[in-house]
Write a protein that holds these residues in place. Structure first.
Motif, mmCIF file in Angstrom:
data_model
loop_
_atom_site.group_PDB
_atom_site.id
_atom_site.type_symbol
_atom_site.label_atom_id
_atom_site.label_comp_id
_atom_site.label_asym_id
_atom_site.label_seq_id
_atom_site.Cartn_x
_atom_site.Cartn_y
_atom_site.Cartn_z
ATOM 1 N N LEU A 241 -15.349 9.087 -5.452
ATOM 2 C CA LEU A 241 -14.723 7.998 -4.706
ATOM 3 C C LEU A 241 -13.432 8.426 -4.025
ATOM 4 O O LEU A 241 -12.695 9.283 -4.519
ATOM 5 C CB LEU A 241 -14.452 6.825 -5.645
ATOM 6 C CG LEU A 241 -15.727 6.249 -6.256
ATOM 7 C CD1 LEU A 241 -15.409 5.422 -7.484
ATOM 8 C CD2 LEU A 241 -16.495 5.446 -5.229
ATOM 9 N N LYS A 242 -13.172 7.792 -2.892
ATOM 10 C CA LYS A 242 -11.991 8.073 -2.082
ATOM 11 C C LYS A 242 -11.078 6.849 -2.102
ATOM 12 O O LYS A 242 -11.541 5.733 -1.870
ATOM 13 C CB LYS A 242 -12.427 8.377 -0.643
ATOM 14 C CG LYS A 242 -11.321 8.725 0.304
ATOM 15 C CD LYS A 242 -11.918 9.059 1.676
ATOM 16 C CE LYS A 242 -10.864 9.424 2.682
ATOM 17 N NZ LYS A 242 -11.470 9.788 3.981
ATOM 18 N N TYR A 243 -9.787 7.082 -2.379
ATOM 19 C CA TYR A 243 -8.799 6.002 -2.412
ATOM 20 C C TYR A 243 -7.647 6.408 -1.506
ATOM 21 O O TYR A 243 -6.903 7.343 -1.818
ATOM 22 C CB TYR A 243 -8.330 5.765 -3.844
ATOM 23 C CG TYR A 243 -7.627 4.448 -4.102
ATOM 24 C CD1 TYR A 243 -7.554 3.435 -3.150
ATOM 25 C CD2 TYR A 243 -7.040 4.207 -5.326
ATOM 26 C CE1 TYR A 243 -6.925 2.234 -3.420
ATOM 27 C CE2 TYR A 243 -6.403 2.999 -5.612
ATOM 28 C CZ TYR A 243 -6.345 2.024 -4.648
ATOM 29 O OH TYR A 243 -5.711 0.829 -4.912
ATOM 30 N N GLU A 244 -7.533 5.730 -0.370
ATOM 31 C CA GLU A 244 -6.508 6.047 0.629
ATOM 32 C C GLU A 244 -5.115 5.780 0.060
ATOM 33 O O GLU A 244 -4.872 4.731 -0.543
ATOM 34 C CB GLU A 244 -6.707 5.205 1.892
ATOM 35 C CG GLU A 244 -8.004 5.458 2.626
ATOM 36 C CD GLU A 244 -8.024 6.773 3.397
ATOM 37 O OE1 GLU A 244 -6.947 7.366 3.630
ATOM 38 O OE2 GLU A 244 -9.136 7.206 3.758
ATOM 39 N N VAL A 245 -4.187 6.721 0.269
ATOM 40 C CA VAL A 245 -2.817 6.558 -0.221
ATOM 41 C C VAL A 245 -2.165 5.337 0.424
ATOM 42 O O VAL A 245 -1.413 4.616 -0.232
ATOM 43 C CB VAL A 245 -1.995 7.846 -0.004
ATOM 44 C CG1 VAL A 245 -0.516 7.608 -0.246
ATOM 45 C CG2 VAL A 245 -2.517 8.948 -0.934
ATOM 46 N N SER A 246 -2.470 5.041 1.673
ATOM 47 C CA SER A 246 -1.895 3.858 2.327
ATOM 48 C C SER A 246 -2.307 2.576 1.587
ATOM 49 O O SER A 246 -1.505 1.655 1.436
ATOM 50 C CB SER A 246 -2.306 3.788 3.799
ATOM 51 O OG SER A 246 -3.724 3.747 3.918
ATOM 52 N N ALA A 247 -3.541 2.503 1.091
ATOM 53 C CA ALA A 247 -3.986 1.337 0.331
ATOM 54 C C ALA A 247 -3.290 1.273 -1.032
ATOM 55 O O ALA A 247 -2.939 0.190 -1.509
ATOM 56 C CB ALA A 247 -5.504 1.373 0.147
ATOM 57 N N ILE A 248 -3.069 2.435 -1.648
ATOM 58 C CA ILE A 248 -2.353 2.494 -2.928
ATOM 59 C C ILE A 248 -0.936 1.970 -2.744
ATOM 60 O O ILE A 248 -0.458 1.141 -3.525
ATOM 61 C CB ILE A 248 -2.339 3.930 -3.482
ATOM 62 C CG1 ILE A 248 -3.758 4.378 -3.828
ATOM 63 C CG2 ILE A 248 -1.401 4.036 -4.691
ATOM 64 C CD1 ILE A 248 -3.905 5.867 -4.090
ATOM 65 N N GLU A 249 -0.263 2.439 -1.696
ATOM 66 C CA GLU A 249 1.113 2.011 -1.434
ATOM 67 C C GLU A 249 1.182 0.514 -1.140
ATOM 68 O O GLU A 249 2.105 -0.171 -1.585
ATOM 69 C CB GLU A 249 1.709 2.821 -0.282
ATOM 70 C CG GLU A 249 1.935 4.271 -0.643
ATOM 71 C CD GLU A 249 2.312 5.152 0.533
ATOM 72 O OE1 GLU A 249 2.985 6.167 0.291
ATOM 73 O OE2 GLU A 249 1.933 4.834 1.687
ATOM 74 N N GLU A 250 0.189 -0.004 -0.427
ATOM 75 C CA GLU A 250 0.146 -1.434 -0.132
ATOM 76 C C GLU A 250 -0.022 -2.253 -1.418
ATOM 77 O O GLU A 250 0.613 -3.291 -1.589
ATOM 78 C CB GLU A 250 -0.995 -1.726 0.839
ATOM 79 C CG GLU A 250 -1.020 -3.144 1.352
ATOM 80 C CD GLU A 250 -2.086 -3.335 2.414
ATOM 81 O OE1 GLU A 250 -2.759 -4.387 2.352
ATOM 82 O OE2 GLU A 250 -2.241 -2.458 3.281
ATOM 83 N N LEU A 251 -0.882 -1.782 -2.327
ATOM 84 C CA LEU A 251 -1.071 -2.484 -3.599
ATOM 85 C C LEU A 251 0.216 -2.453 -4.428
ATOM 86 O O LEU A 251 0.592 -3.455 -5.030
ATOM 87 C CB LEU A 251 -2.236 -1.877 -4.382
ATOM 88 C CG LEU A 251 -2.704 -2.646 -5.615
ATOM 89 C CD1 LEU A 251 -3.139 -4.065 -5.270
ATOM 90 C CD2 LEU A 251 -3.839 -1.899 -6.308
#
Length: 161
Positions: free
Chosen positions: A12-22
């Motif tokens: 699975l791929k988890y974008e760092v931008s999505a992590i930072e947004e969460l």
């Protein structure tokens, strides 16, 4: 020989931008919680995915709550891992500190790749590697893992490690 029942899991791929947004939208986040996700599909053999929630402890919720929003992790290059039973499927956890160690460094990665594995107690967990879209950013092959400390592993919950 008897056929063993198997499950397939996506890398699975988890974008760092999505992590930072969460992180930014989750007051008091202390952990990332990864739960299994099986989308509605007419493809019977579709592998399992994960969703990521924030677990938060703050003044309004001193005992902790989970975010109502979650990210659905996408498959990474259609890679899968087939795992034979018996296995224990439970939530997997990375602390905020562990996540920041992966994403908050001078050579900031673009995304994380979560790779399914099984530990000696038969819990499914994920090895986590930081990756880059642009190889020139660190002078190595495209999508290479961070050099330095070894990749982190998620911890099946209740804690298995």
């Amino acid at each position: 020989m008897k056929d063993l029942q198997t499950l397939r899991f996506y890398w699975l791929k988890y974008e760092v931008s999505a992590i930072e947004e969460l992180i930014d939208s989750s007051d008091g986040i202390d952990n990332f919680v990864f739960s299994y996700y099986y989308p509605a599909t007419d493809h019977a053999g579709k592998p399992l995915q994960l969703v990521a929630y924030a677990h938060m402890v703050n003044a309004a919720h001193p005992d902790g709550i989970y975010s109502t929003y979650y990210d659905t992790l996408s498959d990474y290059e259609h890679k899968t891992q087939e795992i034979c039973g018996p296995v224990i499927l439970s939530n997997n956890v990375l602390s905020l500190t562990q996540m920041l160690e992966l994403i908050d460094n001078p050579e900031k990665p673009d995304y994380l790749v979560l790779i399914p594995n099984v530990n000696s107690d038969r819990h499914v967990y994920y090895s986590v590697e930081a990756h880059y879209n642009d190889a020139s950013a660190i002078g190595t092959a495209q999508k290479s893992a961070l050099s330095g400390p070894p990749p982190k592993d998620t911890n099946p919950s209740p804690p298995a490690t």
